[in-house]
Design a protein around this motif. Structure first.
Motif, PDB file in Angstrom:
ATOM      1  N   UNK A   1       1.088  -1.417   0.038  1.00  0.00           N
ATOM      2  CA  UNK A   1      -0.108  -0.302   0.100  1.00  0.00           C
ATOM      3  C   UNK A   1       0.844   1.290  -0.213  1.00  0.00           C
ATOM      4  N   UNK A   2       0.279   2.125  -1.190  1.00  0.00           N
ATOM      5  CA  UNK A   2       1.454   3.232  -1.133  1.00  0.00           C
ATOM      6  C   UNK A   2       0.575   4.267   0.027  1.00  0.00           C
ATOM      7  N   UNK A   3       1.166   4.466   1.018  1.00  0.00           N
ATOM      8  CA  UNK A   3       0.569   5.258   2.088  1.00  0.00           C
ATOM      9  C   UNK A   3       1.219   6.515   1.847  1.00  0.00           C
ATOM     10  N   UNK A   4       1.671   7.638   0.844  1.00  0.00           N
ATOM     11  CA  UNK A   4       1.059   8.897   0.275  1.00  0.00           C
ATOM     12  C   UNK A   4       2.412   9.508   0.606  1.00  0.00           C
ATOM     13  N   UNK A   5       3.228   9.244   2.021  1.00  0.00           N
ATOM     14  CA  UNK A   5       3.896  10.414   2.433  1.00  0.00           C
ATOM     15  C   UNK A   5       5.607  10.397   1.850  1.00  0.00           C
ATOM     16  N   UNK A   6       5.524  10.271   0.886  1.00  0.00           N
ATOM     17  CA  UNK A   6       6.809  11.140   0.505  1.00  0.00           C
ATOM     18  C   UNK A   6       6.496  12.614   0.108  1.00  0.00           C
ATOM     19  N   UNK A   7       7.908  12.671   1.058  1.00  0.00           N
ATOM     20  CA  UNK A   7       8.079  14.319   0.931  1.00  0.00           C
ATOM     21  C   UNK A   7       7.075  15.278   1.577  1.00  0.00           C
ATOM     22  N   UNK A   8       6.404  14.698   2.273  1.00  0.00           N
ATOM     23  CA  UNK A   8       5.634  15.545   3.737  1.00  0.00           C
ATOM     24  C   UNK A   8       6.767  15.937   4.803  1.00  0.00           C
ATOM     25  N   UNK A   9       6.885  16.265   5.380  1.00  0.00           N
ATOM     26  CA  UNK A   9       7.329  17.502   6.327  1.00  0.00           C
ATOM     27  C   UNK A   9       6.764  16.675   7.949  1.00  0.00           C
ATOM     28  N   UNK A  10       7.521  16.335   8.734  1.00  0.00           N
ATOM     29  CA  UNK A  10       6.995  15.697  10.139  1.00  0.00           C
ATOM     30  C   UNK A  10       7.704  16.041  10.970  1.00  0.00           C
ATOM     31  N   UNK A  11       7.480  16.820  11.874  1.00  0.00           N
ATOM     32  CA  UNK A  11       8.007  17.279  13.637  1.00  0.00           C
ATOM     33  C   UNK A  11       7.667  15.848  14.380  1.00  0.00           C
ATOM     34  N   UNK A  12       8.757  14.943  14.884  1.00  0.00           N
ATOM     35  CA  UNK A  12       8.625  14.775  15.948  1.00  0.00           C
ATOM     36  C   UNK A  12       9.185  15.081  17.409  1.00  0.00           C
ATOM     37  N   UNK A  13       8.611  15.206  18.714  1.00  0.00           N
ATOM     38  CA  UNK A  13       9.784  15.513  19.155  1.00  0.00           C
ATOM     39  C   UNK A  13       9.734  14.497  20.122  1.00  0.00           C
ATOM     40  N   UNK A  14      10.520  14.504  20.625  1.00  0.00           N
ATOM     41  CA  UNK A  14      10.969  12.903  21.402  1.00  0.00           C
ATOM     42  C   UNK A  14      11.576  11.957  19.955  1.00  0.00           C
ATOM     43  N   UNK A  15      12.707  12.571  19.220  1.00  0.00           N
ATOM     44  CA  UNK A  15      12.444  11.559  18.296  1.00  0.00           C
ATOM     45  C   UNK A  15      14.267  10.629  18.500  1.00  0.00           C
ATOM     46  N   UNK A  16      14.588  10.370  19.063  1.00  0.00           N
ATOM     47  CA  UNK A  16      15.959  10.060  19.273  1.00  0.00           C
ATOM     48  C   UNK A  16      16.002   8.950  20.014  1.00  0.00           C
ATOM     49  N   UNK A  17      14.780   7.995  20.355  1.00  0.00           N
ATOM     50  CA  UNK A  17      15.044   7.150  20.787  1.00  0.00           C
ATOM     51  C   UNK A  17      13.698   6.253  21.103  1.00  0.00           C
ATOM     52  N   UNK A  18      13.646   5.149  21.378  1.00  0.00           N
ATOM     53  CA  UNK A  18      12.375   4.383  21.573  1.00  0.00           C
ATOM     54  C   UNK A  18      11.380   4.733  20.704  1.00  0.00           C
ATOM     55  N   UNK A  19      10.041   4.864  21.277  1.00  0.00           N
ATOM     56  CA  UNK A  19       8.540   5.263  19.699  1.00  0.00           C
ATOM     57  C   UNK A  19       9.189   6.035  19.127  1.00  0.00           C
ATOM     58  N   UNK A  20       9.356   7.368  19.159  1.00  0.00           N
ATOM     59  CA  UNK A  20       9.657   8.635  18.707  1.00  0.00           C
ATOM     60  C   UNK A  20      11.041   8.047  17.590  1.00  0.00           C
ATOM     61  N   UNK A  21      11.297   7.416  18.078  1.00  0.00           N
ATOM     62  CA  UNK A  21      13.466   6.888  16.875  1.00  0.00           C
ATOM     63  C   UNK A  21      12.461   6.119  15.799  1.00  0.00           C
ATOM     64  N   UNK A  22      11.868   5.311  16.303  1.00  0.00           N
ATOM     65  CA  UNK A  22      10.255   4.353  15.882  1.00  0.00           C
ATOM     66  C   UNK A  22       9.683   4.731  15.072  1.00  0.00           C
ATOM     67  N   UNK A  23       9.473   5.829  15.368  1.00  0.00           N
ATOM     68  CA  UNK A  23       7.876   6.477  14.083  1.00  0.00           C
ATOM     69  C   UNK A  23       9.227   7.741  13.457  1.00  0.00           C
ATOM     70  N   UNK A  24       9.643   8.255  13.406  1.00  0.00           N
ATOM     71  CA  UNK A  24      10.984   9.221  12.683  1.00  0.00           C
ATOM     72  C   UNK A  24      11.668   7.672  11.945  1.00  0.00           C
ATOM     73  N   UNK A  25      11.886   6.558  11.862  1.00  0.00           N
ATOM     74  CA  UNK A  25      12.490   5.407  11.298  1.00  0.00           C
ATOM     75  C   UNK A  25      11.262   5.385   9.731  1.00  0.00           C
TER      76      UNK A  25
END
Ligand code: NDP
Length: 264
Positions: A1-25
């Motif tokens: 399924x194409x999630x159509x997120x290419x080139x969207x800009x996402x801000x993630x607070x606490x994106x350096x470890x744990x759940x936030x990092x997994x969401x970033x990846x």
């Protein structure tokens, strides 16, 4: 399924470890550009470099404590300078607590209120207008199963996460007319380095392994009998960010291995 997120800009607070990092990846794997913030600059820079190496997307790192207004203003300015605005905001930064209501100070309550609630209020104020100008967006709040089903040792966590869920609902009603979808995710037990560190500390010098300690917690709470891997939680976040989730508005989605003991 194409999630159509290419080139969207996402801000993630606490994106350096744990759940936030997994969401970033997860978002980077779908082609979204990232703006991560956290307080520890060294870890932030290392994560930003690693993500740039792994994914062909742009990654911005901003040192910020989202518990304070000034750093949130700086974060918004940095995102605008780098990307011209944001399409997705993941309010993920947060942490557990341990106290009794009768002993906890006002200052302690205020610090958790600032981190779990006011950060989301202030971040919405700066990023929602950008999303509106870009034709729409997505805001997700990482609350917790504890917003509904409290754990006894962390009343301040339970209360502030419950307030975050209600804030998310109110924000959803206010923003859906601007094509901005707001939702909350309520995870159960998620095996992050922080859980592992605590388990190691509690079992050091005993005849019990830290893995056994975590397994006991999982057996006690989660019918599935294990912690989630952060990537399993990230999958839901990424889907909720996608236009494929276009009718999902103003809800709380539990992802807890069956831990929630009610049907709501
Ligand atoms: P971690 O403790 O593993 O990571 C927290 C992240 O937030 C780090 O990047 C940390 O970086 C950052 N952070 C913490 N405080 C601030 C702050 N004041 N300003 C900016 N960044 C901050 O957390 P988890 O991945 O376990 O949890 C993420 C979210 O998920 C939290 O809101 C938590 O309440 C929620 N949750 C977690 C569960 C779990 O079992 N792990 C279960 C249910 C909900 P730095 O320290 O450098 O600032």
């Amino acid at each position: 399924m194409d999630l159509q997120l290419t080139d969207k800009v996402a801000v993630i607070t606490g994106g350096t470890v744990g759940i936030g990092l997994a969401v970033a990846r997860g978002l980077a794997a779908e082609g979204a550009h990232l703006a991560l913030c956290a307080r520890d600059t060294d870890r932030l820079e290392a994560v930003v470099q690693a993500l740039r190496t792994e994914f062909p997307v742009r990654v911005l790192g901003v040192t910020a404590d989202v518990g304070g207004l000034d750093d949130i203003t700086n974060l918004a300015r940095a995102v605008t300078d780098e990307f011209g605005g944001a399409d997705i905001l993941i309010n993920n930064a947060g942490t557990g607590s341990e106290e009794t209501i009768l002993e906890a100070s006002d200052e302690r309550w205020q610090a958790y209120w600032d981190l779990h609630v006011m950060a989301a209020v202030r971040l919405a104020r700066v990023f929602a207008p950008q999303m509106k100008a870009r034709g729409g967006g997505v805001i997700l709040h990482n609350a917790s199963i504890c917003a509904t089903q409290p754990l006894g040792y962390e009343p301040i966590y339970n209360v502030t996460k419950a307030a975050l869920v209600m804030f998310s609902k109110c924000l959803a009603n206010e923003l859906i007319g601007d094509n901005i979808r707001v939702n909350t995710v309520n995870p159960g037990l998620v095996q992050t380095p922080d859980w592992e560190k605590t388990a190691r500390a509690l079992t050091e010098g005993t005849d019990r392994s830290w893995e056994d300690h975590l397994q006991q917690i999982a057996d006690d709470y989660a019918p599935i009998g294990r912690f989630a891997d952060p990537a399993e939680i990230a999958n839901l976040f990424v889907f909720l960010c996608s236009p494929r989730a276009s009718y999902m508005v103003g809800s709380s989605y539990y992802i807890d291995g069956g831990w929630l003991r009610t049907t709501t």
